[in-house]
Design a protein around this motif. Structure first.
Motif, PDB file in Angstrom:
ATOM      1  N   PRO A 146     -19.732  63.455  47.834  1.00 55.00           N
ATOM      2  CA  PRO A 146     -19.530  63.029  46.686  1.00 55.00           C
ATOM      3  C   PRO A 146     -18.487  61.468  46.743  1.00 55.00           C
ATOM      4  O   PRO A 146     -17.387  61.524  46.399  1.00 55.00           O
ATOM      5  CB  PRO A 146     -18.922  63.955  45.831  1.00 55.00           C
ATOM      6  CG  PRO A 146     -18.344  64.886  46.694  1.00 55.00           C
ATOM      7  CD  PRO A 146     -19.037  64.736  48.237  1.00 55.00           C
ATOM      8  N   THR A 147     -19.152  60.596  47.644  1.00 54.76           N
ATOM      9  CA  THR A 147     -18.156  59.506  47.891  1.00 54.76           C
ATOM     10  C   THR A 147     -18.872  58.317  47.538  1.00 54.76           C
ATOM     11  O   THR A 147     -20.044  57.896  47.282  1.00 54.76           O
ATOM     12  CB  THR A 147     -17.934  59.387  49.608  1.00 54.76           C
ATOM     13  OG1 THR A 147     -19.276  59.280  50.236  1.00 54.76           O
ATOM     14  CG2 THR A 147     -17.245  60.615  49.976  1.00 54.76           C
ATOM     15  N   ASP A 148     -18.005  57.082  47.169  1.00 52.55           N
ATOM     16  CA  ASP A 148     -18.425  55.853  46.957  1.00 52.55           C
ATOM     17  C   ASP A 148     -18.891  55.028  48.095  1.00 52.55           C
ATOM     18  O   ASP A 148     -18.098  54.586  48.851  1.00 52.55           O
ATOM     19  CB  ASP A 148     -17.534  55.132  45.991  1.00 52.55           C
ATOM     20  CG  ASP A 148     -17.939  54.003  45.627  1.00 52.55           C
ATOM     21  OD1 ASP A 148     -19.216  53.481  45.879  1.00 52.55           O
ATOM     22  OD2 ASP A 148     -17.299  53.162  44.857  1.00 52.55           O
ATOM     23  N   ARG A 149     -20.046  54.845  48.596  1.00 49.57           N
ATOM     24  CA  ARG A 149     -20.484  54.413  49.884  1.00 49.57           C
ATOM     25  C   ARG A 149     -19.802  52.898  50.125  1.00 49.57           C
ATOM     26  O   ARG A 149     -19.374  52.310  50.872  1.00 49.57           O
ATOM     27  CB  ARG A 149     -21.886  54.261  50.087  1.00 49.57           C
ATOM     28  CG  ARG A 149     -22.647  55.510  50.368  1.00 49.57           C
ATOM     29  CD  ARG A 149     -24.011  55.604  50.524  1.00 49.57           C
ATOM     30  NE  ARG A 149     -24.664  56.920  50.656  1.00 49.57           N
ATOM     31  CZ  ARG A 149     -25.760  56.993  51.118  1.00 49.57           C
ATOM     32  NH1 ARG A 149     -26.633  56.144  51.385  1.00 49.57           N
ATOM     33  NH2 ARG A 149     -26.254  58.265  51.209  1.00 49.57           N
ATOM     34  N   ARG A 150     -19.887  52.191  48.694  1.00 51.45           N
ATOM     35  CA  ARG A 150     -19.192  50.631  48.877  1.00 51.45           C
ATOM     36  C   ARG A 150     -17.644  50.815  49.245  1.00 51.45           C
ATOM     37  O   ARG A 150     -17.485  49.828  49.949  1.00 51.45           O
ATOM     38  CB  ARG A 150     -19.324  50.185  47.270  1.00 51.45           C
ATOM     39  CG  ARG A 150     -18.837  48.817  47.267  1.00 51.45           C
ATOM     40  CD  ARG A 150     -18.685  48.214  45.924  1.00 51.45           C
ATOM     41  NE  ARG A 150     -20.114  48.172  45.208  1.00 51.45           N
ATOM     42  CZ  ARG A 150     -20.244  48.044  43.994  1.00 51.45           C
ATOM     43  NH1 ARG A 150     -19.083  47.976  43.206  1.00 51.45           N
ATOM     44  NH2 ARG A 150     -21.220  47.966  43.471  1.00 51.45           N
ATOM     45  N   ARG A 151     -16.958  51.553  49.002  1.00 57.63           N
ATOM     46  CA  ARG A 151     -15.660  51.548  49.474  1.00 57.63           C
ATOM     47  C   ARG A 151     -15.436  51.962  50.936  1.00 57.63           C
ATOM     48  O   ARG A 151     -14.638  51.646  51.462  1.00 57.63           O
ATOM     49  CB  ARG A 151     -14.708  52.577  48.471  1.00 57.63           C
ATOM     50  CG  ARG A 151     -14.797  52.211  47.121  1.00 57.63           C
ATOM     51  CD  ARG A 151     -13.854  53.015  45.965  1.00 57.63           C
ATOM     52  NE  ARG A 151     -12.282  52.865  46.854  1.00 57.63           N
ATOM     53  CZ  ARG A 151     -11.254  53.380  46.186  1.00 57.63           C
ATOM     54  NH1 ARG A 151     -11.447  54.122  45.415  1.00 57.63           N
ATOM     55  NH2 ARG A 151     -10.002  53.331  46.644  1.00 57.63           N
ATOM     56  N   LEU A 152     -16.602  52.904  51.120  1.00 55.23           N
ATOM     57  CA  LEU A 152     -16.305  53.097  52.795  1.00 55.23           C
ATOM     58  C   LEU A 152     -16.988  52.115  53.545  1.00 55.23           C
ATOM     59  O   LEU A 152     -16.708  51.961  54.741  1.00 55.23           O
ATOM     60  CB  LEU A 152     -17.208  54.224  53.040  1.00 55.23           C
ATOM     61  CG  LEU A 152     -16.648  55.784  52.351  1.00 55.23           C
ATOM     62  CD1 LEU A 152     -17.692  56.783  52.449  1.00 55.23           C
ATOM     63  CD2 LEU A 152     -15.285  56.082  53.146  1.00 55.23           C
ATOM     64  N   LEU A 153     -18.098  51.483  53.059  1.00 54.54           N
ATOM     65  CA  LEU A 153     -18.614  50.279  54.016  1.00 54.54           C
ATOM     66  C   LEU A 153     -18.365  48.785  53.781  1.00 54.54           C
ATOM     67  O   LEU A 153     -18.505  48.057  54.579  1.00 54.54           O
ATOM     68  CB  LEU A 153     -20.233  50.606  53.707  1.00 54.54           C
ATOM     69  CG  LEU A 153     -20.973  51.765  53.888  1.00 54.54           C
ATOM     70  CD1 LEU A 153     -22.305  51.709  53.388  1.00 54.54           C
ATOM     71  CD2 LEU A 153     -20.765  52.169  55.424  1.00 54.54           C
ATOM     72  N   VAL A 154     -17.503  48.642  52.923  1.00 49.68           N
ATOM     73  CA  VAL A 154     -17.288  47.024  52.357  1.00 49.68           C
ATOM     74  C   VAL A 154     -16.402  46.561  53.830  1.00 49.68           C
ATOM     75  O   VAL A 154     -16.524  45.365  53.908  1.00 49.68           O
ATOM     76  CB  VAL A 154     -16.336  47.055  51.046  1.00 49.68           C
ATOM     77  CG1 VAL A 154     -14.862  47.601  51.160  1.00 49.68           C
ATOM     78  CG2 VAL A 154     -16.239  45.497  50.887  1.00 49.68           C
TER      79      VAL A 154
END
Length: 294
Positions: free
Chosen positions: A116-124
């Motif tokens: 349940p993570t926000d991929r945008r915040r991990l990948l930006v």
């Protein structure tokens, strides 16, 4: 449920999760101080040696080009950086389409991307890092090629901007298409840029043979460099924003396949196993196609 120290309990904080991953990977010493000093010495020595070789080559090239005064020679000097920069841009798209350009390891894909993570915040940060690396490397290669062809200092700066902004813009464009899992547009642009590079080289050969006059084309080379730099800058900003908005749409398999391919090629290249490199690339191409012809 909330806590004054941890805020919302049960809600993932992607920044803290990334810091925890960094601590797991780099928070433990895996070599002695002497090994670190030895590795640093080898790196510094290699940089100094390669830098000295490049500087010597540039000085020698400038001396040789100083005697270039014929029309065909001057035309070739003007068009050769354009052909080289077009090749750099095509190679940038090849790497972007092959690896991602946004990638994640198999472990990250298994433990993080399905949670349940926000991929945008991990990948930006990875997306921004890929764009910055393309900007720096493209600018360095553009400046190096312009210097080796005897261009003056302003010309070196212009071609550095063209190579840097062009490469960064194409990486941002590939990242925006990765969010939609769409590859045919990137492949089409890659073919077009590659055709331009090959066509320019053919024109150089034809001009050297005296079949065509390259005077008019060579006079437009600097203007073309400005156009490439401007379009690359606009593409870097516009496509970068689109890529950021589409980061949540990147599939986990798309992220991990690029990471696995990158790690496999690194190991094979370190061992100089060229046959293994070919096998890895063929396997990746077959997986991308989804089927093989018997």
């Amino acid at each position: 449920m909330t806590n004054q120290h941890f805020q919302d309990i049960g809600v993932v904080d992607e920044r803290q999760l990334a810091l925890l991953m960094k601590d797991w990977r780099r928070g433990r010493a895996d070599r002695s101080i002497w090994q670190a000093i030895s590795d640093g010495y080898v790196m510094v020595f290699s940089i100094v040696l390669i830098g000295a070789m490049l500087i010597s080559s540039i000085i020698r090239a400038q001396q040789v080009v100083a005697v270039c005064d014929t029309d065909s020679c001057l035309a070739a000097r003007g068009l050769l950086p354009w052909a080289a920069v077009a090749g750099i841009l095509a190679f940038t798209l090849i790497l972007s389409r092959m690896f991602g350009p946004v990638v994640a390891s198999a472990a990250e894909g298994f433990w993080l991307m399905d949670g349940p993570t926000d991929r945008r915040r991990l990948l930006v940060r990875r997306m921004v890092a890929a764009i910055v690396v393309a900007l720096v490397v493209g600018a360095l290669f553009g400046a190096l090629i312009a210097a080796l062809t005897g261009s003056p200092l302003p010309g070196i700066g212009i071609w550095a901007l063209a190579g840097g902004f062009g490469s960064a813009g194409l990486v941002a464009f590939a990242a925006s298409e990765q969010g939609l899992d769409r590859r045919w547009i990137v492949k089409t642009v890659q073919i077009l840029i590659g055709a331009v590079a090959i066509g320019t080289m053919v024109a150089l050969v034809a001009g050297a043979a005296g079949w065509i006059d390259l005077g008019a084309a060579a006079s437009l080379s600097v203007e073309l460099a400005y156009i490439v730099a401007g379009v690359g800058l606009l593409l870097m900003v516009g496509a970068g924003i689109l890529a950021y908005l589409r980061l949540r749409g990147i599939r986990r398999q798309r992220l991990t396949s690029g990471g696995s391919l990158l790690s496999g090629l690194q190991g094979a290249a370190f061992a100089l196993e060229f046959a293994l490199i070919r096998d890895i690339l063929v396997e990746a191409k077959s997986k991308e196609r989804g089927h093989v012809n018997p």
